[in-house]
Design a protein around this motif. Structure first.
Motif, PDB file in Angstrom:
ATOM      1  N   ARG B 109       0.831  -1.197   0.000  1.00  0.00           N
ATOM      2  CA  ARG B 109       0.000   0.000   0.000  1.00  0.00           C
ATOM      3  C   ARG B 109       0.867   1.250   0.000  1.00  0.00           C
ATOM      4  NH1 ARG B 109      -4.012   2.409   4.486  1.00  0.00           N
ATOM      5  NH2 ARG B 109      -4.568   4.198   3.230  1.00  0.00           N
ATOM      6  N   ILE B 113      -3.176   3.762  -3.101  1.00  0.00           N
ATOM      7  CA  ILE B 113      -3.346   2.561  -3.919  1.00  0.00           C
ATOM      8  C   ILE B 113      -3.056   1.321  -3.073  1.00  0.00           C
ATOM      9  CG2 ILE B 113      -2.412   1.287  -5.896  1.00  0.00           C
ATOM     10  CD1 ILE B 113      -1.900   4.054  -7.160  1.00  0.00           C
ATOM     11  N   LEU B 114      -3.886   0.325  -3.222  1.00  0.00           N
ATOM     12  CA  LEU B 114      -3.722  -0.916  -2.483  1.00  0.00           C
ATOM     13  C   LEU B 114      -3.590  -2.054  -3.486  1.00  0.00           C
ATOM     14  CD1 LEU B 114      -4.340  -2.017   0.654  1.00  0.00           C
ATOM     15  CD2 LEU B 114      -6.273  -2.970  -0.549  1.00  0.00           C
ATOM     16  N   LEU B 115      -2.438  -2.751  -3.445  1.00  0.00           N
ATOM     17  CA  LEU B 115      -2.245  -3.905  -4.322  1.00  0.00           C
ATOM     18  C   LEU B 115      -2.410  -5.145  -3.473  1.00  0.00           C
ATOM     19  CD1 LEU B 115       0.900  -2.603  -6.174  1.00  0.00           C
ATOM     20  CD2 LEU B 115      -1.303  -3.021  -7.228  1.00  0.00           C
ATOM     21  N   ASP B 116      -3.442  -5.900  -3.758  1.00  0.00           N
ATOM     22  CA  ASP B 116      -3.713  -7.070  -2.934  1.00  0.00           C
ATOM     23  C   ASP B 116      -3.337  -8.328  -3.698  1.00  0.00           C
ATOM     24  OD1 ASP B 116      -4.612  -9.027  -1.305  1.00  0.00           O
ATOM     25  OD2 ASP B 116      -6.570  -8.104  -0.897  1.00  0.00           O
ATOM     26  N   GLY B 117      -2.229  -8.916  -3.325  1.00  0.00           N
ATOM     27  CA  GLY B 117      -1.802 -10.162  -3.963  1.00  0.00           C
ATOM     28  C   GLY B 117      -1.747 -11.281  -2.958  1.00  0.00           C
ATOM     29  N   GLN B 122      -7.489 -13.448  -2.642  1.00  0.00           N
ATOM     30  CA  GLN B 122      -7.927 -14.292  -3.758  1.00  0.00           C
ATOM     31  C   GLN B 122      -9.121 -15.141  -3.339  1.00  0.00           C
ATOM     32  OE1 GLN B 122      -6.514 -13.822  -6.511  1.00  0.00           O
ATOM     33  NE2 GLN B 122      -4.431 -13.111  -6.123  1.00  0.00           N
ATOM     34  N   ASN B 125     -12.177 -13.088  -3.233  1.00  0.00           N
ATOM     35  CA  ASN B 125     -12.665 -12.850  -4.601  1.00  0.00           C
ATOM     36  C   ASN B 125     -13.438 -14.048  -5.127  1.00  0.00           C
ATOM     37  OD1 ASN B 125     -11.737 -10.322  -4.847  1.00  0.00           O
ATOM     38  ND2 ASN B 125      -9.924 -10.828  -6.050  1.00  0.00           N
TER      39      ASN B 125
END
Lengths: 502, 131
Positions: B109, B113-117, B122, B125
């Motif tokens: 983060r 912006i938040l990058l969720d990997g 998952q 989702n």
């Protein structure tokens, strides 16, 4: 059994294999200030006005303020579970509600979630909560009547399809009752109704729904309910959400009746949100855009032209006044926005004149153009007689000292007032209204005692249903009183009078 | 006129940035006096965060929050830092945190912006998709 099991497993497998794991990129912010259903959030640099935000625990919010480095948002739902420092995700969508035929017959909250325990609602489409009202080109003048089934209204202050008619009055004057009667009367009129309850007691909403069910009116009605215990932000959204649901049917070319019950509570909810968001207060502490709030809502009521499908939205906003003060801020605003008002008075209500309609202060600015010819014929005379009666009413105590013609005027007025009384939940068909009003206006009832008028009326309608079927049919069909039906009606009246007096 | 915490922060940073070493304590003194005079000491916390933010920006640094599921080697942190600096064209200050609930993968983060990997993300989702 195993077949379906295999099928389900197969479908699951397919979905899972089709699912692609990818890194999601989201725009987020952090709550820096929180209280009373309003949050200040840093970050969210690309937030739009009215964008939906996702708070933790699947609670949603709406962006209302865009400031230099903060975003002000209201929380739709339980804000006690959210705390300072929580992450807020933007969704990239403006606030929308589900719309569609599935909503009919349901009680839902302003976000379209069911409240009646009748299962999930499958939405065909989503409509944004705030939509621009139809432009001039797409519209058509109001040209067909919306029958409320209430004699006094249909005759004196007629409402047309696509009109906005305000119902205004103190508490306990029968405002909601009027609106409910109008909804019940749409049963066979092919009109979808939306009843938006804003900030009402949960018990009165339940009562209203039960009444609608009792009269089979839920089959064409959507109830959007936001009770007094729910957050002000939901109350603020409610009428707009209801209007979007109505617009779906309008876009299909259908006629819709929407009741906003009531807009004074809506204004109070909006005032609360605005003050919490630190927008500057104006008159009566309402924010500067309170007029625009209601005008853009009511402007969405419309009559579309043929090319646009010819649908319509008729709006009946309700305003509650304090001690009959119609010159307060919100009442004057909404009076000036709408195409007329139905003014209810508590004095009349306690005198037993129900609906407690003040005929002098109530007007309809466009509806008379849409009135059926038959009704127009009787209504003109009725309006005049009632006006003259009001002038002379002050002299009523000296009735014996007055000349003949004045006495006759007063007598006529008393009888007309009696005829215009109507029980709750008893909407009346136009042809019946025309018949009884014709009798009253043309003096056929002048020799019947005032206290017997009610019995006469009830009996007369029954008699008409039995003996005058053809007459009723022809009035309903032609919407006119032809010479032939006029003589027929006269005969009917005198025949029944004989029966009644004997 | 109400002066926002950000404006105080900007003014303070600009004043201190080019000041000589001996003047600095005087500037800080004056700044606190100003805050007291304007009666905004109560929002000193907000002003401090803004100062920190502005200072980092001025130095060309970007704070990045990294959440991982289990302890990882120094090399990993170094690689991530290198790659991010390369992509963002700015110096990266890494702050890492461990959270077992992630199960695996990582969350980055910076700015808004938040990058969720993460594996948890998952799974969420997939859960949403199946419902």
């Amino acid at each position: 059994m195993s077949d379906t099991k295999n099928h389900i497993i197969e479908a699951l497998k397919k979905q899972i294999s089709a699912f692609q794991a990818e890194v999601t990129v989201e725009k987020v912010g952090t709550i820096v200030e929180l209280g009373d259903g309003v949050a200040k959030i840093t970050g969210l640099s690309n937030a739009m006005a009215l964008e939906m935000l996702e708070f933790p625990n699947k609670i949603f919010g709406v962006v209302l303020n865009l400031e230099e480095d903060l975003v002000g948002a209201v929380i739709l739902g339980d804000y006690t579970e959210i705390k300072e420092g929580d992450l807020v995700k933007s969704t990239g969508r403006v606030l929308e509600v589900p719309v569609g035929d599935d909503l009919i017959g349901r009680v839902i909250d302003p976000l379209g979630r069911p409240k009646d325990g009748k299962g999930v609602i499958k939405a065909e489409k989503f409509y944004p909560v705030e939509r621009i009202a139809p432009r001039v080109i797409e519209r058509e003048p109001v040209n067909s009547p919306l029958q409320t089934g209430i004699k006094a209204i249909d005759a004196i202050i007629p409402v047309g399809r696509g009109q906005r008619e305000l119902i205004i009055g103190d508490r306990q004057t029968g405002k909601t009752a009027l609106a409910i009667d109008a909804i019940i009367n749409q049963k066979d009129e092919n009109v979808i109704c939306v009843y938006v309850a804003i900030g009402q007691k949960e018990s009165s909403i339940a009562k209203t729904v039960a009444k609608l069910e009792e009269f089979n009116a839920m089959a064409h009605t959507i109830v959007v309910a936001c009770s007094a215990s729910e957050s002000a932000s939901l109350a603020y959204i409610a009428p707009f959400a209801g209007c979007s649901m109505a617009e779906y049917f309008k876009d299909q070319g259908r006629d819709v009746l929407i009741v906003y019950d009531d807009l004074s509570k809506h204004a109070a909810a909006y005032r609360q949100i605005s003050l919490l968001l630190r927008r500057p207060p104006g008159r009566e502490a309402f924010p500067g855009d309170i007029f625009y709030l209601h005008s853009r809502l009511l402007e969405r009521a419309c009559k579309m032209n043929k090319e646009q499908g010819g649908g319509s939205i008729t709006a009946l906003p309700i305003i509650e006044t304090q001690a009959g003060d119609i010159s307060a801020y919100i009442p004057t605003n909404v009076i000036s926005i709408t195409d007329g008002q139905i003014y209810l008075e508590s004095d009349l209500f306690y005198q037993g004149i129900r609906p407690a309609l003040n005929v002098g202060l109530s007007v309809s600015r466009v509806g008379s153009a849409a009135q059926a010819k038959a009704m127009k014929k009787v209504a003109g005379k009725l309006r005049l007689d009632l006006a003259q009666f009001r002038e002379l009413a002050a002299f009523m105590q000296f009735a014996s000292d007055l000349d003949k013609s004045t006495q006759a005027q007063i007598n006529r007025g008393l009888r007309l007032t009696e005829i215009l009384k109507q029980q709750q939940y008893c909407p009346m068909a136009v042809e019946h209204q025309v018949a009884i009003l014709y009798a009253a206006v043309n003096g056929f009832l002048d020799d019947i005692e005032v206290n017997k008028m009610k019995d006469f009326e009830n009996g007369f309608h029954e008699y008409l249903d039995g003996q005058g079927k053809n007459l009723l049919k022809s009035v309903k069909k032609t919407k006119e009183i032809t010479e032939q039906s006029e003589t027929e009606l006269k005969d009917m009246i005198s025949d029944y009078k004989k029966i009644f007096q004997s | 006129m109400r002066i926002s915490p950000k404006k105080y922060a900007v003014a303070f940073c600009e004043a201190v940035w080019d000041a000589k070493e001996k003047d600095k304590s005087a500037i800080i003194d004056n700044f606190v006096k100003l805050l007291t005079k304007n009666n905004v000491l109560s929002s000193a916390g907000r002003i401090m965060t803004e100062i920190e933010k502005y200072w980092q920006e001025k130095e060309g640094q970007t704070p990045v929050n990294l959440v991982i599921s289990r302890p990882l080697s120094e090399k990993f942190f170094h690689d991530i830092k290198e790659q991010l600096s390369d992509k963002l064209k700015r110096e990266v200050v890494l702050e890492s945190k461990e959270d077992e609930k992630l199960l695996g993968g990582l969350i980055l983060r910076f700015d808004d912006i938040l990058l969720d990997g993460s594996v948890r993300g998952q799974l969420d989702n997939l859960h949403n998709k199946l419902l």
